[in-house]
Design a protein around this motif. Sequence first.
Motif, mmCIF file in Angstrom:
data_model
loop_
_atom_site.group_PDB
_atom_site.id
_atom_site.type_symbol
_atom_site.label_atom_id
_atom_site.label_comp_id
_atom_site.label_asym_id
_atom_site.label_seq_id
_atom_site.Cartn_x
_atom_site.Cartn_y
_atom_site.Cartn_z
ATOM 1 N N VAL A 10 0.853 -1.198 0.000
ATOM 2 C CA VAL A 10 0.000 0.000 0.000
ATOM 3 C C VAL A 10 0.888 1.247 0.000
ATOM 4 O O VAL A 10 0.649 2.197 -0.753
ATOM 5 N N ALA A 11 1.951 1.199 0.785
ATOM 6 C CA ALA A 11 2.831 2.363 0.925
ATOM 7 C C ALA A 11 3.514 2.739 -0.383
ATOM 8 O O ALA A 11 3.963 3.878 -0.561
ATOM 9 N N TRP A 20 -3.302 4.816 -3.063
ATOM 10 C CA TRP A 20 -4.124 3.826 -2.363
ATOM 11 C C TRP A 20 -4.278 4.287 -0.917
ATOM 12 O O TRP A 20 -3.368 4.887 -0.340
ATOM 13 N N ILE A 21 -5.432 3.970 -0.363
ATOM 14 C CA ILE A 21 -5.599 4.232 1.075
ATOM 15 C C ILE A 21 -6.262 3.014 1.730
ATOM 16 O O ILE A 21 -6.902 2.198 1.047
ATOM 17 N N ILE A 22 -6.089 2.929 3.038
ATOM 18 C CA ILE A 22 -6.743 1.861 3.809
ATOM 19 C C ILE A 22 -7.855 2.496 4.632
ATOM 20 O O ILE A 22 -7.651 3.524 5.285
ATOM 21 N N VAL A 23 -9.060 1.910 4.536
ATOM 22 C CA VAL A 23 -10.149 2.333 5.415
ATOM 23 C C VAL A 23 -10.796 1.071 5.972
ATOM 24 O O VAL A 23 -11.196 0.182 5.203
ATOM 25 N N GLY A 49 -1.181 5.940 0.658
ATOM 26 C CA GLY A 49 -0.312 4.824 1.067
ATOM 27 C C GLY A 49 -0.465 4.451 2.531
ATOM 28 O O GLY A 49 0.282 3.611 3.039
ATOM 29 N N LYS A 50 -1.447 5.044 3.208
ATOM 30 C CA LYS A 50 -1.565 4.817 4.660
ATOM 31 C C LYS A 50 -3.008 4.488 5.055
ATOM 32 O O LYS A 50 -3.911 4.503 4.231
#
Length: 497
Positions: A10-11, A20-23, A49-50
């Motif tokens: 992702v980073a 990209w992001i994480i949710v 990336g986070k």
Amino acid sequence: MSSLIPTSTVAEHADRDSCWIIVHSKVYDVTEFLDEHPGGSKIILKYAGKDATEAYEPIHPPNAILDNLPIEKHIGSVDPNTVVKVVKEITEEDKRRQALMDARPPLDEILNLHDFEAPKTVLTPKAWAYYSSASDDEITIRENRAAFQRVWFRPRILRDVTSVDWSTNILGCKSSLPVYISATALGKLGHPDGELNLTRAAAKHGIIQMIPTLASCSFDEIVDAAQPNQPLFLQLYVNKDREITKKYVQHAEKRGVRALFITVDAPQLGRREKDMRMKFVDDGAGAKVQEGQKDVKKDQGVARAISSFIDPSLSWKDIPWFRSITNMHIILKGVSTPEDAVLAYEAGCQGIVLSNHGGRQLDTARSGLENLIDIVAALKTKGPWPNPNFSVFVDGGVRRASDVLKAIALGASAVGIGRGFLYAFSSYGQEGVERAFDILRDEFEMNMRLLGARNIREVVPDMVDASALSAHAGLTPTDNLFNTTYQPLGLAQFKNA
Ligand code: PPY
């Protein structure tokens, strides 16, 4: 990609070319969405990336990503073994707020609903700006309160008021007070449990909660937190995509919601400048804008940033469609004139809310209380009064049982309170909301005894003098000497204050 995605992958997608992001432990490719994001791309790029969950959660409706991002952009689940638990840095602001939390007045020193606003500083500046703001010069929000003070009581005496009962029935649902919880959005800005504080307190006290479309908790989370048969209403913002609205309404009906309150006073969101300035400060957008960067929508604020789905084309022609998709009671929330009240009645709605959206929409719109007079008069010419099939509700500026009794005397079936309960849970969680209900209960008991009304049916027009309600000018000069001698009432004190 179906296997689990390491955070290191992702980073690698941490800029405008690939973002990209994480949710909630899911990975999304938002590269192509960056410029469409109503809040601007800058805020997303901050989390490129986070994990963006913490920033995303309080200000987005739970399904916002799922509804807005094509399925092929849903990359997969993050590999939990690669997630490094980040110990959240405690900032000076966190420390300041914690100190204020510790110094809050004890709950039993909170004596009225205004008191819940005293600990406002425990809110983040962003939350306070969003909740407290109203449109333009904030004239209407003040008028909402002032209007109640232009109605005077005409109490009756010697009526044996040993026993008084302020319970009532709202749209076929029992309610322990003639008050319901009006919809206010984004509850998690104020408290980590958001709207669930209201649901749980309402269950214990026999109060009806109106679930907001833009709650921070998902609709199902709220309904799941309710007790079996706990009455709930739903506030609806109508989506430009009517299929989304249809699915939402029908799902609500299946889950037992009793009435649909369609918001009709917000084809566009009002300019709430306190909220808009807050966004401006928070995201450092000011500097960028001066550099001429186009993608920063600096004049939005939290609310405007997430309101673009609301359909400004909503019209009277849509009412039969709502009737065709649901058997719930249909109430129009945000009516201000006799003309529209009569149209709502003739369109087959079951009620209206005389509301100006807490002063957040058209500034210098009149108060719901003032509008009640003409609207009741117009409805009386159209059908029986009180009409068992058509209810009139009022909201805006209500802080006291005496306010509620004035509205009831003038023809309202019940009254909505939004901010009062929102501030209660923001500073004290569920307990705060319960305290607010207890305070109102005490106030009803006293006011009904003093008014000479033993039940809500006995609260009649003759008990109020509303002759000054439409006098908008301050007729009495301020008596400064009196006002300085008799200091203003104070709010609950912080410890060591
Ligand atoms: C308001 O802020 O007045 C609302 O009614 C809720 C809301 C929140 C965000 C976008 C649109 C409406």
